[in-house]
Structure formats: structure tokens, C-alpha cells
Design a protein around this motif. Structure first.
Motif, PDB file in Angstrom:
ATOM      1  N   PRO A  14       0.833  -1.218   0.000  1.00  0.00           N
ATOM      2  CA  PRO A  14       0.000   0.000   0.000  1.00  0.00           C
ATOM      3  C   PRO A  14       0.859   1.256   0.000  1.00  0.00           C
ATOM      4  O   PRO A  14       1.873   1.325   0.692  1.00  0.00           O
ATOM      5  CB  PRO A  14      -0.798  -0.128   1.304  1.00  0.00           C
ATOM      6  CG  PRO A  14      -0.883  -1.610   1.536  1.00  0.00           C
ATOM      7  CD  PRO A  14       0.439  -2.156   1.066  1.00  0.00           C
ATOM      8  N   ARG A  67      -4.781   9.724  -8.650  1.00  0.00           N
ATOM      9  CA  ARG A  67      -3.746   8.720  -8.329  1.00  0.00           C
ATOM     10  C   ARG A  67      -3.230   8.007  -9.578  1.00  0.00           C
ATOM     11  O   ARG A  67      -2.066   7.617  -9.627  1.00  0.00           O
ATOM     12  CB  ARG A  67      -4.309   7.676  -7.356  1.00  0.00           C
ATOM     13  CG  ARG A  67      -4.790   8.262  -6.041  1.00  0.00           C
ATOM     14  CD  ARG A  67      -5.160   7.164  -5.045  1.00  0.00           C
ATOM     15  NE  ARG A  67      -6.273   6.351  -5.516  1.00  0.00           N
ATOM     16  CZ  ARG A  67      -6.216   5.034  -5.674  1.00  0.00           C
ATOM     17  NH1 ARG A  67      -5.089   4.382  -5.427  1.00  0.00           N
ATOM     18  NH2 ARG A  67      -7.282   4.364  -6.081  1.00  0.00           N
ATOM     19  N   SER A  85       0.126   5.775  -5.205  1.00  0.00           N
ATOM     20  CA  SER A  85      -0.628   5.734  -3.947  1.00  0.00           C
ATOM     21  C   SER A  85      -1.613   4.572  -3.937  1.00  0.00           C
ATOM     22  O   SER A  85      -2.793   4.725  -3.609  1.00  0.00           O
ATOM     23  CB  SER A  85      -1.373   7.063  -3.731  1.00  0.00           C
ATOM     24  OG  SER A  85      -0.484   8.150  -3.727  1.00  0.00           O
ATOM     25  N   LYS A  87      -3.822   1.352  -3.169  1.00  0.00           N
ATOM     26  CA  LYS A  87      -4.575   0.917  -1.997  1.00  0.00           C
ATOM     27  C   LYS A  87      -4.945  -0.553  -2.160  1.00  0.00           C
ATOM     28  O   LYS A  87      -5.034  -1.048  -3.292  1.00  0.00           O
ATOM     29  CB  LYS A  87      -5.848   1.742  -1.859  1.00  0.00           C
ATOM     30  CG  LYS A  87      -5.638   3.241  -1.819  1.00  0.00           C
ATOM     31  CD  LYS A  87      -6.974   3.969  -1.806  1.00  0.00           C
ATOM     32  CE  LYS A  87      -6.782   5.479  -1.797  1.00  0.00           C
ATOM     33  NZ  LYS A  87      -8.092   6.190  -1.801  1.00  0.00           N
ATOM     34  N   GLU A  89      -7.743  -1.852  -2.111  1.00  0.00           N
ATOM     35  CA  GLU A  89      -8.932  -1.964  -2.956  1.00  0.00           C
ATOM     36  C   GLU A  89      -8.633  -1.782  -4.448  1.00  0.00           C
ATOM     37  O   GLU A  89      -9.530  -1.939  -5.281  1.00  0.00           O
ATOM     38  CB  GLU A  89     -10.016  -0.967  -2.516  1.00  0.00           C
ATOM     39  CG  GLU A  89      -9.537   0.453  -2.356  1.00  0.00           C
ATOM     40  CD  GLU A  89      -9.162   0.794  -0.915  1.00  0.00           C
ATOM     41  OE1 GLU A  89      -8.492  -0.033  -0.235  1.00  0.00           O
ATOM     42  OE2 GLU A  89      -9.529   1.910  -0.468  1.00  0.00           O
ATOM     43  N   ASP A  90      -7.395  -1.470  -4.792  1.00  0.00           N
ATOM     44  CA  ASP A  90      -6.997  -1.430  -6.199  1.00  0.00           C
ATOM     45  C   ASP A  90      -6.627  -2.819  -6.724  1.00  0.00           C
ATOM     46  O   ASP A  90      -6.356  -2.984  -7.920  1.00  0.00           O
ATOM     47  CB  ASP A  90      -5.796  -0.493  -6.393  1.00  0.00           C
ATOM     48  CG  ASP A  90      -6.131   0.953  -6.113  1.00  0.00           C
ATOM     49  OD1 ASP A  90      -5.295   1.638  -5.478  1.00  0.00           O
ATOM     50  OD2 ASP A  90      -7.218   1.400  -6.525  1.00  0.00           O
TER      51      ASP A  90
END
Length: 123
Positions: A14, A67, A85, A87, A89-90
């Protein structure tokens, strides 16, 4: 026959970054719009970005705005997706897609699709 091959996926922590590439075979991609989509098991494909032919315009999904950055190099027949950046959830399989529609869009209704590359964001 137009073919698309994605690369650049992998495991990242992350906050990290990755750059995906989509190489287009079989045609000159100058007149094609290129979209990026992602998918996780059990869900439909989510539109991440679209870059129009000649890079006249780019569009991004709300979850990645600020992002992710899409760009294209028509001389190399390649489209890039710079992801910063990142996350958890990406996480998902990222696909590039292409067609000759005039306007950019994030609906998964493109004519040609690659096989996808896995992106995993985890510590």
C-alpha cells in the motif's frame, strides 16, 4: 487482427506504485481509444481510465482520480497506466481494451480486449 497484451502487474505494498503497459499488435493504434478496466472475482469490470485517440482527452473512474494517469505513445503502439498511492482496494486483474469509438467512455463495451495482468496491493 488487433491484439492487446498487458504487462507490468505484480505485488506492491500500500502506498506504492506500478506502471502497466498495453502493447497493441496488428494495427496502428493512432485512431483507437484505449480503456483500462479492472475486475475482482464475483464483480463486473470497473472502468479505470480511458484515453481517446491522439490523446485528446482522458477520463478516470472516481476511485482512481488523482492517483492514476493514462498516457499513450502511438509511435510505440503502447498505452501506459501509471498507478500511484496504491490501496488494497486497487487489487484486481487489469485489462486494456480498444476500439474506434469517437468519444471516451468507462463502460466495458469495447470491441477488443487483452488477457489481463494481476495487480495485488498488500502488505
Amino acid at each position: 487482427q488487433l491484439q492487446l497484451v498487458e504487462s507490468g502487474g505484480g505485488l506492491v505494498q500500500p502506498g506504492g506504485s506500478l506502471r502497466l503497459s498495453c502493447l497493441v499488435f496488428g494495427v496502428r493504434m493512432d485512431y483507437y481509444r484505449i480503456g483500462w478496466f479492472r475486475q475482482v472475482p464475483g464483480k463486473g469490470r470497473e472502468g479505470v481510465s480511458c484515453i481517446s485517440s491522439r490523446a485528446f482527452s482522458t477520463h478516470y473512474g472516481d476511485s482512481v482520480k488523482g492517483r492514476f494517469t493514462a498516457s499513450r505513445d502511438d509511435a510505440k503502439n503502447t498505452v501506459y497506466l501509471q498507478m500511484n498511492s496504491l490501496k488494497p482496494e486497487d487489487t484486481g486483474v487489469y485489462y486494456c481494451a480498444a476500439d474506434m469509438a469517437a468519444s471516451c467512455g468507462l463502460e466495458p463495451i469495447y470491441d477488443y480486449w487483452g488477457q489481463g495482468t494481476q495487480v495485488t496491493v498488500s502488505s
